[in-house]
Design a protein around this motif. Structure first.
Motif, PDB file in Angstrom:
ATOM      1  N   THR A  93      -0.799 -48.576 -11.327  1.00  0.00           N
ATOM      2  CA  THR A  93      -0.648 -49.831 -11.887  1.00  0.00           C
ATOM      3  C   THR A  93      -1.037 -49.416 -13.360  1.00  0.00           C
ATOM      4  O   THR A  93      -1.505 -48.314 -13.409  1.00  0.00           O
ATOM      5  CB  THR A  93      -1.899 -50.992 -11.506  1.00  0.00           C
ATOM      6  OG1 THR A  93      -3.054 -49.822 -11.428  1.00  0.00           O
ATOM      7  CG2 THR A  93      -1.530 -51.244 -10.041  1.00  0.00           C
ATOM      8  N   LEU A  94      -0.779 -50.156 -14.475  1.00  0.00           N
ATOM      9  CA  LEU A  94      -1.033 -49.750 -15.750  1.00  0.00           C
ATOM     10  C   LEU A  94      -2.381 -49.222 -15.774  1.00  0.00           C
ATOM     11  O   LEU A  94      -2.847 -48.237 -16.575  1.00  0.00           O
ATOM     12  CB  LEU A  94      -0.694 -50.882 -16.640  1.00  0.00           C
ATOM     13  CG  LEU A  94      -0.716 -50.749 -18.182  1.00  0.00           C
ATOM     14  CD1 LEU A  94       0.076 -49.380 -18.765  1.00  0.00           C
ATOM     15  CD2 LEU A  94      -0.708 -51.574 -18.941  1.00  0.00           C
ATOM     16  N   LYS A  95      -3.433 -50.075 -15.427  1.00  0.00           N
ATOM     17  CA  LYS A  95      -4.917 -49.973 -15.527  1.00  0.00           C
ATOM     18  C   LYS A  95      -5.264 -48.588 -14.938  1.00  0.00           C
ATOM     19  O   LYS A  95      -5.828 -47.599 -15.740  1.00  0.00           O
ATOM     20  CB  LYS A  95      -5.579 -51.022 -14.741  1.00  0.00           C
ATOM     21  CG  LYS A  95      -6.897 -51.383 -15.579  1.00  0.00           C
ATOM     22  CD  LYS A  95      -7.677 -52.613 -14.949  1.00  0.00           C
ATOM     23  CE  LYS A  95      -8.745 -52.348 -14.192  1.00  0.00           C
ATOM     24  NZ  LYS A  95      -9.166 -53.665 -13.408  1.00  0.00           N
ATOM     25  N   ASN A  96      -4.787 -48.072 -13.802  1.00  0.00           N
ATOM     26  CA  ASN A  96      -5.328 -47.218 -13.272  1.00  0.00           C
ATOM     27  C   ASN A  96      -4.769 -45.950 -13.800  1.00  0.00           C
ATOM     28  O   ASN A  96      -5.152 -44.814 -13.800  1.00  0.00           O
ATOM     29  CB  ASN A  96      -5.260 -47.136 -11.500  1.00  0.00           C
ATOM     30  CG  ASN A  96      -3.872 -46.743 -10.973  1.00  0.00           C
ATOM     31  OD1 ASN A  96      -2.930 -46.639 -11.779  1.00  0.00           O
ATOM     32  ND2 ASN A  96      -3.868 -47.042  -9.754  1.00  0.00           N
ATOM     33  N   MET A  97      -3.551 -46.025 -14.249  1.00  0.00           N
ATOM     34  CA  MET A  97      -2.687 -44.803 -14.925  1.00  0.00           C
ATOM     35  C   MET A  97      -3.393 -44.564 -16.204  1.00  0.00           C
ATOM     36  O   MET A  97      -3.744 -43.424 -16.517  1.00  0.00           O
ATOM     37  CB  MET A  97      -1.325 -45.317 -15.406  1.00  0.00           C
ATOM     38  CG  MET A  97      -0.133 -45.193 -14.159  1.00  0.00           C
ATOM     39  SD  MET A  97       1.404 -45.124 -14.617  1.00  0.00           S
ATOM     40  CE  MET A  97       1.799 -46.833 -15.311  1.00  0.00           C
ATOM     41  N   VAL A  98      -3.633 -45.457 -16.929  1.00  0.00           N
ATOM     42  CA  VAL A  98      -4.208 -45.305 -18.324  1.00  0.00           C
ATOM     43  C   VAL A  98      -5.947 -44.633 -18.109  1.00  0.00           C
ATOM     44  O   VAL A  98      -6.330 -43.661 -18.705  1.00  0.00           O
ATOM     45  CB  VAL A  98      -4.382 -46.566 -19.051  1.00  0.00           C
ATOM     46  CG1 VAL A  98      -5.312 -46.271 -20.234  1.00  0.00           C
ATOM     47  CG2 VAL A  98      -3.083 -47.120 -19.658  1.00  0.00           C
TER      48      VAL A  98
END
Lengths: 190, 195, 211
Positions: C4-9
């Motif tokens: 997910t964008l959150k965990n990738m970042v």
């Protein structure tokens, strides 16, 4: 005059592949057909030119300024990885056929030592911005030249009869050696 | 696969240089002498083992899509560590290997093992895998360096074996390609027989 | 693991953070040994190229620029008397770029010895400039550059070039010449004290005939 020396030096005398040993993986990997090697050459030239600009700016405005030159490797490789991803997306949209032909080798530009090598060499040689770009593009042209020449030879090698143990990579390496010898004739040109 | 096989497979069956044909740039670029080949091999092996261990430890918390950038950052940090340590403790070797030290980052072997092995196995096996492949790589580089040094300058590990200049071409760029090509022929011939 | 964008970042940020902290830490640890290794190298080169001295030339340096490239002079003294200068000089005309030399001059501006600090010349050809007693060093040793025509024999000069390495040899001569020019410019500024110490004319014709 100075730029002329940089160009000739980078393309012929210190050819990236044949005398500096950078970018050997794609050199051996995509040099089966002249057409694909042209595409690869174009992709590398594009990536290298942008890398030169970005690496120059990073080196002078970030790394030297804040005295963190030791972070060079990490910073450069990340920037290159991002750039390659970008080129991949653009190619996919603009030229699907080329995208298919280059196949798995586009992501592999990230691990193409020639690209990271150029970034590091530019930082070492203290070039100014324009010199950096000229140098990077010339190196990339040298890379493409070697790749296309080599692909032409390999297309014929495929048809040749030779001992089984020599087929494929070994004969390619030996051929590359002879090609490198031919390029040595350029030394002393500048 | 038992633990011993993990180490020995790198020497012949999955030899990174002769069988998998990976990491050609440092192989050709740094093997002007046996000692340089050995130094480069050892530096690569060190990075390979450590990055394998760390990657197998953190593999479960890394989202799939950013796997490659994450691996590259980890590898690049270890390479920088090696670079700094070499500059501090073996400055002469550091000067000889030059630009090829930071270029360990883009050695396909390391990213390849991270992707193919370390991201699927536990830390201990990954360390053994790194050791095995690293040993194979070091051996290949040392052999190639020794052959080039012997033919090109007539010595091995700096010890003079015959007088005179030798065939200089083997120390220069073309000789690297040719020597590796013929070594590969020999390797293919030998392994084809044992099959 | 799902992306997910959150965990990738978050994950990338954390990894980069830890990595840079680790590299920064190692840099701090190795900073000292790296500096020491460099200092040791300079010291060894100084000892190799200078006549006997008892001061620390690293403490008595003059830096100048000749033809756009920096040159560093180390002053060596023995018993308070000028023993000579070691000149750290460089050129970008080598076959593969930069060549850095340490040239040692005695008090009469005669070259005592030359040591190659840095080069990337072709192994087996140009790299011979770093060997002991190679043709280049022998051409310079014990000579005063004022008495020599500073060019390789092929170009009509007095210097024996390395076999099959004319470009490297020209670069070597160029670096020595640059060092000599720097020496002259520095010693001429300090002419008065230099003359009283050495009692002979610096850079004069007699200097070369002393042997």
């Amino acid at each position: 005059m100075e730029y002329f020396v940089i160009v000739i030096g980078a393309i012929f005398v210190n050819n990236v592949v044949l005398s500096q040993f950078l970018g050997i993986c794609p050199f051996l990997g995509v040099s089966n057909k002249v057409e694909t090697s042209l595409g690869m050459g174009a992709a590398v030239t594009f990536v290298m030119a942008i890398t030169a600009v970005v690496a120059y700016i990073l080196q002078h405005c970030v790394l030297v300024k804040y005295n963190i030159e030791y972070m060079q490797t990490i910073v450069f490789i990340l920037v290159i990885a991002a750039l390659v991803q970008m080129v991949e997306i653009i190619l996919k949209k603009m030229s699907p056929s080329l995208y298919q032909a280059l196949g798995i080798f586009l992501p592999l530009i990230t691990t193409n030592c020639a690209v990271l090598g150029v970034a590091i060499l530019i930082a070492q040689k203290n070039f100014n911005l324009l010199e950096s770009v000229v140098y990077a593009v010339s190196l990339a042209i040298g890379f493409s030249l070697a790749l296309v020449l080599f692909a032409g030879i390999r297309e014929r090698l495929e048809l040749d009869d030779m001992p089984k143990a020599m087929k494929g990579v070994p004969i390619a390496l030996i051929t590359a050696g002879i090609l490198a010898m031919a390029f040595m004739g350029f030394s002393g040109l500048v | 696969m038992n633990k011993l096989q993990l180490i020995t497979k790198g020497l012949i069956k999955e030899n990174p240089t002769f069988a998998l044909v990976l990491g050609m740039c440092p192989t050709l670029g740094t093997t002007t002498s046996a000692a340089n080949g050995l130094g480069m091999g050892a530096a690569t092996m060190f990075v390979l083992i450590l990055s394998n261990i760390v990657i197998s430890l953190v593999k479960n918390v890394i989202p799939d899509k950013v796997r490659i950038p994450a691996f590259i950052v980890i590898i690049a940090s270890f390479v920088t560590v090696v670079q700094l340590c070499m500059e501090a403790f073996v400055p002469d070797l550091y000067a000889t290997l030059g630009v090829f030290i930071p270029l360990i980052v883009v050695n396909c072997i390391i990213l390849g093992r991270a992707e193919a092995f370390a991201s699927k196995n536990n830390a201990f096996d990954s360390a053994l895998d790194g050791l095995g492949i690293g040993l194979g790589f070091t051996c290949s580089l040392t052999v190639l360096g020794a052959v080039r040094e012997l033919l090109g300058s007539g010595s091995i590990f700096g010890a003079r074996l015959y007088e005179g200049d030798g065939m200089l071409i083997f120390v220069l760029a073309p000789g690297a390609f040719i020597a590796l090509g013929y070594l590969m022929v020999v390797f293919n011939k030998l392994t084809a027989k044992s099959k | 693991m799902q992306s997910t964008l959150k965990n990738m970042v978050l994950v990338l940020f954390l990894i980069t953070l830890v990595a840079s902290a680790a590299v920064g830490g190692i840099f701090k640890i190795t900073e000292e040994p790296i500096a020491q290794a460099k200092a040791a190298k300079t010291k060894a080169a100084l000892a190799a190229v200078l006549p006997a001295f008892d001061n620390d030339p690293g403490q008595d340096t003059v830096s100048t620029v000749v033809d756009g490239l920096p040159v560093l002079l180390y002053k060596a003294t023995a018993g308070g008397q000028l023993a000579g200068y070691a000149v750290e000089t460089q050129t970008n005309n080598g076959f593969n770029g930069k060549v850095k030399l340490m040239v040692g001059f005695d008090a009469d501006n005669q070259i005592v010895n030359i040591s190659v600090l840095e080069h990337t010349e072709t192994p087996g050809l140009g790299s011979k400039m770093a060997d002991e007693d190679n043709k280049l060093i022998v051409s310079f040793q014990g000579k005063n550059p004022a008495d020599l025509k500073l060019a390789v024999k092929k170009d009509g000069g007095d210097i024996d070039a390395l076999t099959a390495a004319t470009i490297s040899s020209r670069a070597y001569v160029d670096a020595v010449e640059r060092g000599y020019k720097a020496l002259l410019s520095v010693t001429s500024q300090q002419e008065a004290p230099a003359a009283t110490i050495t009692t002979t004319e610096p850079a004069g014709q007699e200097g070369g005939d002393n042997e």
